[in-house]
Design an enzyme around this catalytic site. Structure first.
Site, PDB file in Angstrom:
ATOM      1  CB  CYS A 116      51.546  62.954 -11.163  1.00  0.00           C
ATOM      2  SG  CYS A 116      51.381  64.665 -10.627  1.00  0.00           S
ATOM      3  CB  CYS A 118      51.019  67.593 -14.080  1.00  0.00           C
ATOM      4  SG  CYS A 118      52.443  66.531 -13.825  1.00  0.00           S
ATOM      5  CB  CYS A 126      50.129  67.589  -9.650  1.00  0.00           C
ATOM      6  SG  CYS A 126      51.686  68.114 -10.417  1.00  0.00           S
ATOM      7  CE  LYS A 191      57.472  66.452  -8.340  1.00  0.00           C
ATOM      8  NZ  LYS A 191      56.508  65.783  -9.213  1.00  0.00           N
ATOM      9  NE  ARG A 201      57.345  71.443 -14.184  1.00  0.00           N
ATOM     10  CZ  ARG A 201      57.347  72.263 -13.152  1.00  0.00           C
ATOM     11  NH1 ARG A 201      57.313  73.562 -13.362  1.00  0.00           N
ATOM     12  NH2 ARG A 201      57.374  71.791 -11.925  1.00  0.00           N
ATOM     13  CD  GLU A 229      55.274  66.478   2.555  1.00  0.00           C
ATOM     14  OE1 GLU A 229      54.763  65.351   2.418  1.00  0.00           O
ATOM     15  OE2 GLU A 229      54.686  67.522   2.224  1.00  0.00           O
ATOM     16  CE  LYS A 244      60.983  65.092  -9.736  1.00  0.00           C
ATOM     17  NZ  LYS A 244      59.653  65.018 -10.240  1.00  0.00           N
ATOM     18  CE1 TYR A 309      64.303  61.602 -17.676  1.00  0.00           C
ATOM     19  CE2 TYR A 309      65.396  62.924 -15.988  1.00  0.00           C
ATOM     20  CZ  TYR A 309      64.239  62.460 -16.587  1.00  0.00           C
ATOM     21  OH  TYR A 309      63.017  62.828 -16.089  1.00  0.00           O
TER      22      TYR A 309
HETATM   23  C1  PBG Z   1      55.077  64.886 -12.416  1.00  0.00           C
HETATM   24  C2  PBG Z   1      56.551  64.764 -12.425  1.00  0.00           C
HETATM   25  C3  PBG Z   1      57.517  65.749 -12.695  1.00  0.00           C
HETATM   26  C4  PBG Z   1      58.759  65.121 -12.647  1.00  0.00           C
HETATM   27  C5  PBG Z   1      58.521  63.781 -12.318  1.00  0.00           C
HETATM   28  N1  PBG Z   1      57.151  63.592 -12.193  1.00  0.00           N
HETATM   29  C6  PBG Z   1      57.354  67.169 -13.078  1.00  0.00           C
HETATM   30  C7  PBG Z   1      56.897  68.172 -12.135  1.00  0.00           C
HETATM   31  O1  PBG Z   1      56.589  67.901 -10.969  1.00  0.00           O
HETATM   32  O2  PBG Z   1      56.773  69.299 -12.580  1.00  0.00           O
HETATM   33  C8  PBG Z   1      60.071  65.789 -12.888  1.00  0.00           C
HETATM   34  C9  PBG Z   1      61.155  64.906 -13.399  1.00  0.00           C
HETATM   35  C10 PBG Z   1      62.334  65.576 -13.994  1.00  0.00           C
HETATM   36  O3  PBG Z   1      62.482  66.811 -13.981  1.00  0.00           O
HETATM   37  O4  PBG Z   1      63.176  64.846 -14.513  1.00  0.00           O
HETATM   38  N2  PBG Z   1      54.572  65.546 -11.332  1.00  0.00           N
HETATM   39 ZN    ZN Z   2      52.442  66.283 -11.541  1.00  0.00          ZN
END
Ligand code: PBG
Ligand code: ZN
Length: 326
Positions: A116, A118, A126, A191, A201, A229, A244, A309
């Site tokens: 990704c 971002c 992203c 997602k 973030r 999806e 997710k 985590y």
């Molecule tokens: C990147 C990404 C994110 C997460 C995993 N990959 C952040 C988002 O989409 O803003 C979130 C993981 C987490 O909150 O533990 N796109």
């Molecule tokens: Zn991202």
């Protein structure tokens, strides 16, 4: 008379009829790697989680190895960000170097690379941005390049988390063309645009600079759209389907487990982790009990893989449990 309580009379009886179990082999542990030297930064909103520079990564890898965890999910935090997220697909980008380092140290540890932009873009979105809009098709080649460069570095699994349309097909083709037909794709298929990502973030320095992610991540009110999806991702060549976040979305996990023949992964995200840690720190809940209950619930809903985590703690608790049961 039928008596349900016969099933519950003792610890061994309960163990005998237990329908769901969590195994260490199910767990994936996310790791944050930051550019620089001699860094081990605590993330305030995620107690127990740190950003490591590569020269300090051994410490974290030792914990992973000791816990008996078989897979890590990497998030790189580059020193320089730009409009096109160039560091994401640089041969010597922070994530590429981290992958090489880990595969050198522990070749059998599965390395999953989040794909990704971002963490790498100056605007924090992203995908590529033009006139305040996140572009879809123009982003795909960059994701393809990123996936190939991470496979080249030694990643075992590519996990696209951007939610651009068509990215799984694009990445599959790019990997195959580059000679990486054995590299698996674990797609963040459903997602959702979730408030549960806020602590992440901070950890990955990836908050969008303007607007939000609602034009590409899913509306959390939608179930049927989630089905579309993952159907699409499967058609495009995904090997594993990810849902997710996890806990508020166990209905979606169950739906995916019932409707597809693919392994399901659930991402127990940062906000889910932080809420448990905060309540536990206040003495309001028993952390081990709550975490094991959450993990078991994710498995019961139909996930095989849990990205969390809590993984190192869970692995230690499972080991304790096994020893007690012997
Ligand atoms: C990147 C990404 C994110 C997460 C995993 N990959 C952040 C988002 O989409 O803003 C979130 C993981 C987490 O909150 O533990 N796109
Ligand atoms: Zn991202």
């Amino acid at each position: 008379m039928k008596r349900m309580r016969r099933l519950r009379v003792s610890r061994q009886m309960r163990r005998l009829v237990r329908e769901t179990s969590v195994e260490r082999g199910d767990l994936v542990y996310p790791v944050f790697i930051i550019e620089g030297e001699n860094i081990k930064n605590p993330i305030a909103s995620m107690p127990g989680i740190f950003q490591y520079s590569i020269d300090r990564l051994d410490e974290e890898l030792d914990r992973v190895r000791h816990a008996g965890i078989g897979a890590v999910l990497l998030f790189g935090i580059p020193a320089h960000k730009d409009e096109a997220g160039s560091e994401a697909y640089a041969k010597d980008g922070i994530t590429q170097r981290a992958v090489r380092f880990i595969k050198e140290r522990i070749p059998e540890l599965l390395v999953i690379a989040d794909v990704c932009l971002c963490e790498y873009t100056s605007h924090g979105h992203c995908g590529l941005v033009s006139h305040g809009e996140v572009l879809n098709d123009e982003t795909l080649p960059l994701l393809g390049k990123m996936a190939v460069s991470l496979a080249e570095a030694g990643a075992d699994i590519i996990a696209p988390s951007d939610m651009m349309d068509g990215r799984v097909a694009y990445i599959r083709e790019a990997l195959d063309k580059a000679g990486y037909s054995n590299i698996m794709i674990m797609a963040y298929s459903a997602k959702f645009a979730s408030g549960y990502y806020s602590p992440f973030r901070d950890a990955a320095h990836s908050a969008p600079g303007f607007g939000d992610r609602k034009t590409y991540q899913m509306d959390f009110a939608n179930r049927k759209e989630a089905i579309r999806e993952w159907k699409e991702d499967i058609e495009e060549g995904a090997d594993v389907i990810m849902i997710k976040p996890a806990l508020a979305y166990l209905d979606i996990v169950r739906e995916a487990a019932d409707r597809t023949e693919y392994p399901i992964a659930a991402y127990n995200v940062s906000g889910e982790y932080s809420m448990v840690k905060a309540a536990a720190a206040n003495g309001w809940i028993d952390e081990k009990r709550i975490v094991m209950e959450n993990m078991t619930a994710i498995k019961r809903a139909g996930a095989k893989i849990i990205i969390t985590y809590h993984a190192i703690d869970v692995a230690a608790w499972l080991k304790e449990q096994e020893e007690m049961d012997e």
